[in-house]
Design a protein around this motif. Structure first.
Motif, PDB file in Angstrom:
ATOM      1  N   ASP A  93       0.832  -1.200   0.000  1.00  0.00           N
ATOM      2  CA  ASP A  93       0.000   0.000   0.000  1.00  0.00           C
ATOM      3  C   ASP A  93       0.872   1.258   0.000  1.00  0.00           C
ATOM      4  N   ASP A  97       1.200   4.041  -2.930  1.00  0.00           N
ATOM      5  CA  ASP A  97       0.959   5.468  -2.720  1.00  0.00           C
ATOM      6  C   ASP A  97       2.165   6.297  -3.154  1.00  0.00           C
ATOM      7  N   LYS A 100       2.337   6.400  -6.881  1.00  0.00           N
ATOM      8  CA  LYS A 100       1.285   7.281  -7.401  1.00  0.00           C
ATOM      9  C   LYS A 100       1.723   8.739  -7.281  1.00  0.00           C
ATOM     10  N   GLU A 101       2.251   9.109  -6.116  1.00  0.00           N
ATOM     11  CA  GLU A 101       2.699  10.486  -5.915  1.00  0.00           C
ATOM     12  C   GLU A 101       3.887  10.806  -6.817  1.00  0.00           C
TER      13      GLU A 101
END
Length: 148
Positions: A93, A97, A100-101
């Motif tokens: 996870d 994240d 993605k950032e």
């Protein structure tokens, strides 16, 4: 004992007791040996019988301990696997994240670079157009500002 020692003992017994009493002594010794063997067998049987319950109890306790240790080991293994899986999921996870950032930042940087490139291209096109329309200001290779 060696054969010589037994022979010496038989000679001494013959001399002490005489030939008539030796068969009675041998019979008595044989009977004593039989009784001794019978008594030791009886004691052995008695010990085995009395310790049978104790051995059974020890075997029961051993089996119980083995069972408990196996269950405890299985539970620990299960808990470790659950914690490991949970940590892997959390890491996935977090990694997702962060990726993605990172992608968003990369896209923003690429967009800014493209915008800056386009602006530079416009400025170059403008300078090129100016040069083509009025080359006098750039005749010696340097731009000379004219006062308007």
């Amino acid at each position: 004992m060696s054969g010589q020692e037994i022979f010496v003992i038989v000679i001494i017994a013959l001399l002490l007791f005489g030939a008539e009493k030796l068969p009675d002594i041998a019979k008595g010794l044989g009977k004593g040996m039989r009784d001794f063997k019978k008594a030791t067998d009886e004691i052995r049987r008695e010990l085995e019988t009395s310790t049978k319950d104790i051995r059974q109890d020890i075997n029961d306790v051993t089996e119980s301990i083995k069972k408990d240790v196996t269950e405890l080991s299985d539970n620990i293994t299960k808990d470790v696997n659950e914690v490991s899986d949970s940590m892997k999921n959390d890491m996935n996870d977090i990694t997702s994240d962060v990726r993605k950032e990172m992608n968003e930042v990369t896209e923003t940087i690429e967009s800014d670079v493209n915008e800056a490139g386009e602006a530079i291209k416009k400025d170059i096109k403008g300078v090129t157009d100016d040069l083509q329309s009025d080359p006098g200001d750039y005749s010696d290779g340097y731009y000379k500002e004219t006062s308007d």
